[in-house]
Design an enzyme around this catalytic site. Sequence first.
Site, PDB file in Angstrom:
ATOM      1  N   LYS A 108     113.617  92.045  29.307  1.00  0.00           N
ATOM      2  CA  LYS A 108     112.893  93.157  30.128  1.00  0.00           C
ATOM      3  C   LYS A 108     113.750  92.795  32.030  1.00  0.00           C
ATOM      4  O   LYS A 108     113.362  93.709  32.655  1.00  0.00           O
ATOM      5  CB  LYS A 108     111.637  92.817  30.215  1.00  0.00           C
ATOM      6  CG  LYS A 108     110.948  91.760  31.040  1.00  0.00           C
ATOM      7  CD  LYS A 108     110.983  91.360  32.567  1.00  0.00           C
ATOM      8  CE  LYS A 108     110.005  90.152  32.800  1.00  0.00           C
ATOM      9  NZ  LYS A 108     110.152  89.981  34.016  1.00  0.00           N
ATOM     10  N   PHE A 116     116.012  74.235  32.760  1.00  0.00           N
ATOM     11  CA  PHE A 116     115.513  72.864  32.629  1.00  0.00           C
ATOM     12  C   PHE A 116     114.248  72.272  32.106  1.00  0.00           C
ATOM     13  O   PHE A 116     114.214  70.684  31.941  1.00  0.00           O
ATOM     14  CB  PHE A 116     115.375  72.376  34.492  1.00  0.00           C
ATOM     15  CG  PHE A 116     116.597  72.727  35.036  1.00  0.00           C
ATOM     16  CD1 PHE A 116     117.764  72.578  35.407  1.00  0.00           C
ATOM     17  CD2 PHE A 116     116.037  74.260  35.719  1.00  0.00           C
ATOM     18  CE1 PHE A 116     118.158  73.100  36.341  1.00  0.00           C
ATOM     19  CE2 PHE A 116     116.953  75.030  36.565  1.00  0.00           C
ATOM     20  CZ  PHE A 116     117.864  73.649  36.453  1.00  0.00           C
ATOM     21  N   LYS A 161     110.732  82.869  31.065  1.00  0.00           N
ATOM     22  CA  LYS A 161     110.259  83.732  30.314  1.00  0.00           C
ATOM     23  C   LYS A 161     112.254  83.590  30.444  1.00  0.00           C
ATOM     24  O   LYS A 161     112.887  83.186  31.304  1.00  0.00           O
ATOM     25  CB  LYS A 161     110.402  84.632  30.789  1.00  0.00           C
ATOM     26  CG  LYS A 161     108.683  85.705  31.464  1.00  0.00           C
ATOM     27  CD  LYS A 161     109.188  85.993  31.752  1.00  0.00           C
ATOM     28  CE  LYS A 161     107.079  86.732  31.947  1.00  0.00           C
ATOM     29  NZ  LYS A 161     107.050  85.756  33.113  1.00  0.00           N
ATOM     30  N   GLY A 211     105.033  72.029  36.940  1.00  0.00           N
ATOM     31  CA  GLY A 211     105.956  72.933  37.321  1.00  0.00           C
ATOM     32  C   GLY A 211     105.571  73.470  38.767  1.00  0.00           C
ATOM     33  O   GLY A 211     103.839  73.629  39.359  1.00  0.00           O
ATOM     34  N   GLY A 212     105.705  73.488  40.368  1.00  0.00           N
ATOM     35  CA  GLY A 212     105.179  73.776  41.171  1.00  0.00           C
ATOM     36  C   GLY A 212     105.434  75.030  42.255  1.00  0.00           C
ATOM     37  O   GLY A 212     106.076  74.844  43.436  1.00  0.00           O
ATOM     38  N   GLY A 213     106.385  76.078  41.071  1.00  0.00           N
ATOM     39  CA  GLY A 213     106.851  76.900  41.170  1.00  0.00           C
ATOM     40  C   GLY A 213     105.731  77.901  41.979  1.00  0.00           C
ATOM     41  O   GLY A 213     104.521  78.358  41.991  1.00  0.00           O
ATOM     42  N   SER A 214     106.439  79.347  42.502  1.00  0.00           N
ATOM     43  CA  SER A 214     105.399  80.305  42.651  1.00  0.00           C
ATOM     44  C   SER A 214     104.689  80.816  41.348  1.00  0.00           C
ATOM     45  O   SER A 214     103.314  80.827  42.008  1.00  0.00           O
ATOM     46  CB  SER A 214     106.334  81.192  43.067  1.00  0.00           C
ATOM     47  OG  SER A 214     107.865  82.588  42.404  1.00  0.00           O
ATOM     48  N   PHE A 215     105.354  81.056  40.677  1.00  0.00           N
ATOM     49  CA  PHE A 215     104.916  81.899  39.399  1.00  0.00           C
ATOM     50  C   PHE A 215     103.049  80.536  38.937  1.00  0.00           C
ATOM     51  O   PHE A 215     102.326  80.364  38.257  1.00  0.00           O
ATOM     52  CB  PHE A 215     104.783  82.015  38.059  1.00  0.00           C
ATOM     53  CG  PHE A 215     104.219  83.340  37.632  1.00  0.00           C
ATOM     54  CD1 PHE A 215     103.865  84.357  38.114  1.00  0.00           C
ATOM     55  CD2 PHE A 215     103.631  82.717  36.059  1.00  0.00           C
ATOM     56  CE1 PHE A 215     103.392  85.108  37.129  1.00  0.00           C
ATOM     57  CE2 PHE A 215     103.117  83.780  35.317  1.00  0.00           C
ATOM     58  CZ  PHE A 215     102.434  84.916  35.140  1.00  0.00           C
ATOM     59  N   GLY A 216     104.146  79.688  39.201  1.00  0.00           N
ATOM     60  CA  GLY A 216     103.057  78.643  38.448  1.00  0.00           C
ATOM     61  C   GLY A 216     101.567  77.661  39.457  1.00  0.00           C
ATOM     62  O   GLY A 216     101.030  78.011  38.975  1.00  0.00           O
TER      63      GLY A 216
END
EC number: 1.1.1.8
Length: 339
Positions: free
Chosen positions: A279, A171, A194, A94-99
């Site tokens: 949360k 996904f 999460k 994955g290339g998202g923000s957190f990844g």
Amino acid sequence: MAASVQPACLDLHFSGKHPPLLKHNAIFVRCVSSPNVIPEADSISGPPDIINTSRDQRKVVRIAWEKLVRWSRSWRAKAKTDVLERTRKVVVLGGGSFGTAMAAHVARRKEGLEVNMLVRDSFVCQSINENHHNCKYFPEHKLPENVIATTDAKAALLDADYCLHAVPVQFSSSFLEGIADYVDPGLPFISLSKGLELNTLRMMSQIIPTALKNPRQPFVALSGPSFALELMNNLPTAMVVASKDKKLANAVQQLLASSYLRINTSSDVTGVEIAGALKNVLAIAAGIVDGMNLGNNSMAALVSQGCSEIRWLATKVVSLMCVYNGFIESGFYPRNSPL
């Protein structure tokens, strides 16, 4: 005028009948609050041989304790070094923000460590490899040069030591089914995702083994209050890794922990995943309370009650899963049925 503090002492005097192994009818013992302070011989009354024996015993205990502390520190340092030295390649799905933030963090842990990011956007892939920036999420943050992006799942997963799964929960199942042929059965999966899967309400600890068709796939759940941007800026952050395998949890802790990222360990995988998912609901409610100016009392009540309900639900889910697993083993419940 500074006052000097003396260690507290407790004098015990035993007399009467004693076992035949004791040579004297009276025993004098002095207990000192500090193990590093040994009373002078002149301040102790009693038989000389007992005084010398007591002093020698305290000395032996102190020396043994110091050796134990040195050994413990040496062992911990060696274990930390061994994990980083053995790790040659880490793949981030994955290339998202957190990844991206976790990929940059892991890459900074060791200069020669190869960190591969498996992304689906060829433009993002080109931006990371050529400019060392994720143009979509962190255009102003430069990534370490040992972060490499690719769209080839086989190349990314080849000879990887750890896998950080950062694909959104909804996904994840279809994504993992598409790359299952390239995943080593012993490759530890560290889930950064999460949430619960819609319709099935499955957690990542259930999705990953099922999608990879390997119920024994090593799994670690990583969660905690953390924003990708602050992690990229090296701001102090604390998270937790949970796994049923204590050794694996400790290894991941040594891999990820740094001077600004504290990693705690836990064996409660279900509790960590449930809390990580719910949360967000509590966070939205807290935003509503703040936006409506309902005050600190309302905010405190919301957080307190919300945490209590999350803890209650996590306990119930664990109990239900134990019953569910018992039914599976006995054959009364189909294995592929959702919990």
